[in-house]
Enzyme design. Structure first.
Site, mmCIF file in Angstrom:
data_model
loop_
_atom_site.group_PDB
_atom_site.id
_atom_site.type_symbol
_atom_site.label_atom_id
_atom_site.label_comp_id
_atom_site.label_asym_id
_atom_site.label_seq_id
_atom_site.Cartn_x
_atom_site.Cartn_y
_atom_site.Cartn_z
ATOM 1 C CG HIS A 17 -0.244 0.307 2.502
ATOM 2 N ND1 HIS A 17 0.578 -0.609 3.116
ATOM 3 C CD2 HIS A 17 -0.218 1.418 3.265
ATOM 4 C CE1 HIS A 17 1.070 -0.069 4.214
ATOM 5 N NE2 HIS A 17 0.595 1.156 4.331
ATOM 6 C CB VAL A 21 0.143 -0.160 -8.015
ATOM 7 C CG1 VAL A 21 -1.082 -1.038 -8.184
ATOM 8 C CG2 VAL A 21 0.778 0.146 -9.367
ATOM 9 N N GLY A 22 -0.399 0.370 -5.006
ATOM 10 C CA GLY A 22 -1.135 0.035 -3.785
ATOM 11 C C GLY A 22 -1.815 1.255 -3.180
ATOM 12 N N GLY A 111 0.562 -7.805 -12.318
ATOM 13 C CA GLY A 111 1.800 -8.057 -13.047
ATOM 14 C C GLY A 111 2.206 -6.864 -13.876
ATOM 15 C CB SER A 112 4.591 -5.819 -15.543
ATOM 16 O OG SER A 112 5.288 -5.138 -16.554
ATOM 17 C CB SER A 113 2.771 -4.602 -20.574
ATOM 18 O OG SER A 113 3.721 -3.587 -20.316
ATOM 19 C CB CYS A 114 7.874 -6.461 -18.956
ATOM 20 S SG CYS A 114 7.865 -7.012 -17.255
ATOM 21 C CE1 TYR A 141 8.341 -6.154 -11.255
ATOM 22 C CE2 TYR A 141 7.557 -5.737 -13.471
ATOM 23 C CZ TYR A 141 7.404 -5.608 -12.106
ATOM 24 O OH TYR A 141 6.317 -4.938 -11.606
ATOM 25 C CE LYS A 145 5.141 -8.059 -10.847
ATOM 26 N NZ LYS A 145 4.353 -7.953 -9.606
ATOM 27 C CG ASN A 170 5.430 1.106 -19.448
ATOM 28 O OD1 ASN A 170 5.266 -0.090 -19.667
ATOM 29 N ND2 ASN A 170 6.596 1.694 -19.590
ATOM 30 C CG LEU A 171 0.813 1.182 -14.173
ATOM 31 C CD1 LEU A 171 0.762 0.341 -12.900
ATOM 32 C CD2 LEU A 171 -0.595 1.453 -14.691
ATOM 33 C CG HIS A 184 8.816 2.864 -14.556
ATOM 34 N ND1 HIS A 184 8.456 2.560 -13.268
ATOM 35 C CD2 HIS A 184 8.986 1.675 -15.188
ATOM 36 C CE1 HIS A 184 8.407 1.244 -13.126
ATOM 37 N NE2 HIS A 184 8.728 0.680 -14.268
ATOM 38 C CE LYS A 192 16.747 12.141 -17.353
ATOM 39 N NZ LYS A 192 17.006 11.266 -18.499
ATOM 40 C CD1 TRP A 207 18.939 8.431 -19.944
ATOM 41 C CD2 TRP A 207 17.998 6.643 -18.975
ATOM 42 N NE1 TRP A 207 19.284 8.444 -18.621
ATOM 43 C CE2 TRP A 207 18.721 7.362 -18.002
ATOM 44 C CE3 TRP A 207 17.330 5.479 -18.598
ATOM 45 C CZ2 TRP A 207 18.784 6.952 -16.670
ATOM 46 C CZ3 TRP A 207 17.390 5.066 -17.275
ATOM 47 C CH2 TRP A 207 18.118 5.804 -16.315
HETATM 48 O O1 GFB Z 1 9.933 3.384 -18.305
HETATM 49 P P1 GFB Z 1 11.175 2.645 -18.616
HETATM 50 O O2 GFB Z 1 12.298 2.792 -17.667
HETATM 51 O O3 GFB Z 1 10.913 1.107 -18.777
HETATM 52 O O4 GFB Z 1 11.739 3.147 -20.049
HETATM 53 P P2 GFB Z 1 10.395 0.071 -19.896
HETATM 54 C C1 GFB Z 1 10.895 3.308 -21.155
HETATM 55 C C2 GFB Z 1 11.670 3.914 -22.315
HETATM 56 O O5 GFB Z 1 11.991 5.278 -21.987
HETATM 57 C C3 GFB Z 1 13.009 3.244 -22.635
HETATM 58 C C4 GFB Z 1 13.344 5.534 -22.282
HETATM 59 O O6 GFB Z 1 13.169 3.219 -24.048
HETATM 60 C C5 GFB Z 1 14.022 4.191 -22.017
HETATM 61 O O7 GFB Z 1 15.299 4.140 -22.632
HETATM 62 N N1 GFB Z 1 13.828 6.650 -21.463
HETATM 63 C C6 GFB Z 1 14.185 7.878 -21.934
HETATM 64 C C7 GFB Z 1 14.014 6.654 -20.133
HETATM 65 N N2 GFB Z 1 14.642 8.656 -20.958
HETATM 66 C C8 GFB Z 1 14.544 7.923 -19.806
HETATM 67 C C9 GFB Z 1 14.876 8.202 -18.461
HETATM 68 O O8 GFB Z 1 15.362 9.271 -18.102
HETATM 69 N N3 GFB Z 1 14.603 7.216 -17.552
HETATM 70 C C10 GFB Z 1 14.053 6.014 -17.911
HETATM 71 N N4 GFB Z 1 13.801 5.106 -16.975
HETATM 72 N N5 GFB Z 1 13.774 5.715 -19.199
HETATM 73 C C11 GFB Z 1 9.920 -1.279 -17.764
HETATM 74 C C12 GFB Z 1 10.425 -2.583 -17.257
HETATM 75 O O9 GFB Z 1 10.379 -1.230 -19.063
HETATM 76 O O10 GFB Z 1 8.530 -1.189 -17.803
HETATM 77 C C13 GFB Z 1 9.697 -3.060 -16.090
HETATM 78 O O11 GFB Z 1 11.817 -2.437 -17.003
HETATM 79 C C14 GFB Z 1 8.214 -2.844 -16.145
HETATM 80 O O12 GFB Z 1 9.953 -4.419 -15.975
HETATM 81 C C15 GFB Z 1 7.854 -1.477 -16.639
HETATM 82 O O13 GFB Z 1 7.629 -3.792 -16.985
HETATM 83 C C16 GFB Z 1 6.381 -1.290 -16.840
HETATM 84 O O14 GFB Z 1 9.037 0.429 -20.386
HETATM 85 O O15 GFB Z 1 11.416 -0.108 -20.969
#
Ligand code: GFB
Length: 314
Positions: A17, A21-22, A111-114, A141, A145, A170-171, A184, A192, A207
């Site tokens: 919680h 999400v919780g 879970g997750s879409s991954c 991960y 899941k 993705n949330l 995320h 940023k 990134w």
């Molecule tokens: O949200 P994110 O970290 O996870 O990255 P995933 C989504 C996309 O955003 C990737 C880009 O292509 C990253 O390279 N990106 C751009 C960034 N700038 C940034 C930044 O500053 N930070 C981050 N984090 N990303 C996750 C999984 O995958 O999704 C988990 O790792 C989970 O397991 C989650 O399933 C929902 O969408 O790639």
């Protein structure tokens, strides 16, 4: 086959919680006539089976939302494999097995879409599970899941337990993690853009290539869908919960920049991974049950930025 489940008057445990999400599920349950149970990390270590059994036997939840997990963005997922695999396996297995043991009436595993193969056909249908190799950046991960889905199915098949699994896309939203190393993409872009605006910077770094596509759902919509599914869904197969459309990371950054008021340029750091090229979910099964999201991406980002300014900005 679906059947209606009544949560009113019941003792409902939201595991996890304190997480994004919780906490959203707890907020959503405030408008339901049920007793919400929670346990802080100091009270209950979810990786310890005996502790989970003791807590659940004492507090006797009748309904469980399992939103407890080690979560993080692409970098955290790819660099901390043991936590994302082992801790998550332990946490979910302890909760699900004990829910069976004490006779919980209904449990939802999140879970997750991954979970879907990296190159599964888009939009991702539930039937694509286990049809191909996973995306390497989040395979640890994903395997945890997938094991959770199977564990719920096993208890349902062997014992008739009403355990279901929901797979969100993705949330983002209130309560998100804004730490740049583990977050995320959306909270990272908010941080940023905010700091670049305050510093008067002409650029901000994104990134990867900016080309991957992601579907983003506001966590309050997810919480509403979870309560809806708890009441209206009772099937063996997991069910997707998504927004219905996706954007490139570049488009997501443009929306964030517009909302935050950053007017400079983007620089793409291609030493960072792109991850999976696309993961748009097919939500026709959920939509056919009668649920749709209500928060647009632009509204959701404005809400998330407002929450960040009030609670997380430094
Ligand atoms: O949200 P994110 O970290 O996870 O990255 P995933 C989504 C996309 O955003 C990737 C880009 O292509 C990253 O390279 N990106 C751009 C960034 N700038 C940034 C930044 O500053 N930070 C981050 N984090 N990303 C996750 C999984 O995958 O999704 C988990 O790792 C989970 O397991 C989650 O399933 C929902 O969408 O790639």
């Amino acid at each position: 086959m679906t059947k209606t489940f009544d949560i009113s008057g019941k003792r409902v445990w939201v595991a996890g919680h304190r997480g994004m999400v919780g906490s959203a599920i707890v907020r959503r349950l405030a408008s339901e006539n049920c007793t919400v149970l929670t346990a802080t990390r100091a009270e209950l270590n979810l990786t310890r089976q005996a502790d989970v059994e003791r807590w659940m036997e004492t507090h006797k939840p009748e309904v469980v939302f399992d939103a407890a997990a080690v979560v993080g963005g692409i970098l955290a997922n790819s660099t901390r494999p043991t936590e994302f695999l082992t801790d998550n396996l332990e946490i979910q297995s302890n909760i699900i097995a004990t829910a069976h043991k004490i006779g919980v009436k209904k449990l939802m595993f999140l879970g997750s879409s991954c979970i879907y193969p990296r190159l599964a056909p888009q939009p991702l249908h539930e039937d694509s599970l286990l049809t191909g190799p996973l995306e390497p950046t989040n395979q640890w991960y994903a395997i945890a899941k997938i094991a959770g889905i199977m564990q719920c199915q096993a208890y349902r098949r062997a014992n008739g337990d009403d355990f279901i699994s929901a797979m969100p896309t993705n949330l983002y939203g209130p309560g998100d993690n804004f730490d740049l190393q583990s977050s995320h993409v959306l909270p990272a872009l908010i941080v940023k853009a905010h700091h670049a605006k305050l510093a008067g910077d002409k650029t901000m770094t994104i990134w990867g290539s900016g080309k991957p596509l992601r579907e983003f759902l506001h966590v309050d919509d997810l919480a509403d869908a979870c309560v809806f599914l708890m009441k209206n869904y009772s099937e063996d197969q997991h069910i997707n919960v998504g927004y219905g459309s996706d954007v490139t990371i570049r488009q997501a950054a443009e929306t964030v920049a517009r909302v935050v008021g950053f007017k400079g340029e983007f620089i793409y750091d291609t030493s960072k991974p792109d991850g999976t090229p696309r993961k748009l979910m097919d939500c026709s099964r959920l939509n056919n049950l009668g649920w749709r999201p209500s928060i647009t991406f632009e509204q959701g980002i404005a809400h998330a930025y407002d929450w960040f300014l009030k609670h997380a900005a430094q």
